[in-house]
Enzyme design. Sequence first.
Site, short mmCIF file in Angstrom:
data_model
loop_
_atom_site.label_atom_id
_atom_site.label_comp_id
_atom_site.label_asym_id
_atom_site.label_seq_id
_atom_site.Cartn_x
_atom_site.Cartn_y
_atom_site.Cartn_z
CG ASP A 64 0.34 -6.65 0.65
OD1 ASP A 64 -0.54 -5.91 -0.15
OD2 ASP A 64 1.16 -5.97 1.47
N GLY A 86 0.80 -1.18 -0.05
CA GLY A 86 0.00 -0.11 -0.21
C GLY A 86 0.88 1.34 0.24
CG HIS A 101 -1.27 -0.43 7.77
ND1 HIS A 101 -0.70 -1.43 7.84
CD2 HIS A 101 -1.01 0.30 6.39
CE1 HIS A 101 -0.10 -1.79 6.80
NE2 HIS A 101 -0.26 -0.88 5.97
N GLY A 144 1.53 5.44 1.22
CA GLY A 144 1.45 6.03 2.46
C GLY A 144 2.67 5.97 3.33
CG HIS A 145 3.67 2.49 4.35
ND1 HIS A 145 2.95 2.74 5.74
CD2 HIS A 145 2.51 1.68 3.90
CE1 HIS A 145 1.78 1.92 5.93
NE2 HIS A 145 1.66 1.35 4.85
#
Length: 333
Positions: free
Chosen positions: A111, A55, A220, A57-58
Site C-alpha cells: 500500500d 485490500g 491478515h 475483506g475488511h
Amino acid sequence: MKKVINDPEQYVAEALEGLICAHPGVYAQSGKTGRVIVRRTPKPAGRVGVASGGGFGHMPLFAGYVSEGFLDACAVGDVFAGPSMDSVGEALRAADRGAGVLAVIGNYGGDKMAFAMAADLLEAAAIPVETVIVADDVASAPPPEAGKRRGVAGVVLAFKVAGAAAEAGWPLARVAAAARKAVERCRSIGVAVSSCIIPTRGQPTFELDHETIEMGMGIHGEQGVWRGALPKADALADEMLDRLTADQALPAGTRVAVLCNSLGATPIEELYILFRRVAHRLRGMDVTIQQAHVGHYATSMEMAGASLSILALDDELCGLMEAPSACPFWRAP
C-alpha cells in the site's frame, strides 16, 4: 468452504456492487476497473480531499468509510491484497477538490509503495499530496520499533479525524497534522479465535484448534504474541487493556474514544461483555470514555475474534471525533 457467493473470482466486484445498491445516496463506483469507490456527492470545491485504499475483506474498512465526514475516495484491492497503483492514482485524483489530498493508509509495504508512486504523479501535476501512515497495533512491534507496527482498527479513527478536519475547511497541512496526532495517540490490539477463508483459496488462512486463541494476531493472520487456551472474557479484556496502557499511559483525567471491534464472526453480545470490563477498568483509573463504539468496524472476513483500540483525546481531537458524518457504518455515540 461454505460462503454465500457466486463465483470466487467475482467476490470483490459483486460485493462492491451490492454496497452501492444498498446505499445509492452515499457511494458511487469509479475507475477503469471499478475498483475506486467515491462519494456520490463530492464535497465543495476548495476543500482538502481525503483518500485511502487497501485490500478487500475488511468491510466496512476501507471502502465503507467513503462518505461525508470521512473519505472522499478509496482504492480497493483483491481480498487481503493491496490496490493497484492505477486504482490508487484514480482514487487520489477523484478526491482532489482543488486544495490538495491527504492519503491515510495502513502500514503495509504494498500500500505504501502504490500510494507513494501515485502521489509522485499527482505532485508532478501540481496537486499536493500528504500521506499519513497508521501503525497502531502494539502486538506487531515493541515501542522502540513502533514505525514497523501494522495499521489495524485505529485506521478508522484516523479516517474520522481527517475527514472531519477536511470537511471543516482546514488547509492540507493542518488536516494532516490532526490525522498524525490521532495516529500518535491511538493504540490497538486484537485477538483471534478462529480463521477466515479467502474465497479464491477455499481453505482457512491459519489453523486454531477448538480451545486455542492467538493474542495479537494481525487482520491478515499475521503472527501474534502467544497462543494458548481461551480465557474468560474478563481476563481477555484485562490483558488487552493492560498491553495498551503499558504502551501508552492514560493518566487520571484522560478522555478517550474506545473502539471495541469484531473481526467478523464474533457477535455484538460478546463485544459488549468485553467492553463492559474495559469500561469498569477505565472508570477505576479515572479515565473518561468520551466516545464508545462497539460493533463491526474493521473485520477480517469471518474470522472470530475482536480488537480493542483506544484513542487519547484532547480538545481538538474530541471536536473532530464528535463532528457529524453520513457514513452508514459510523454512528454517533
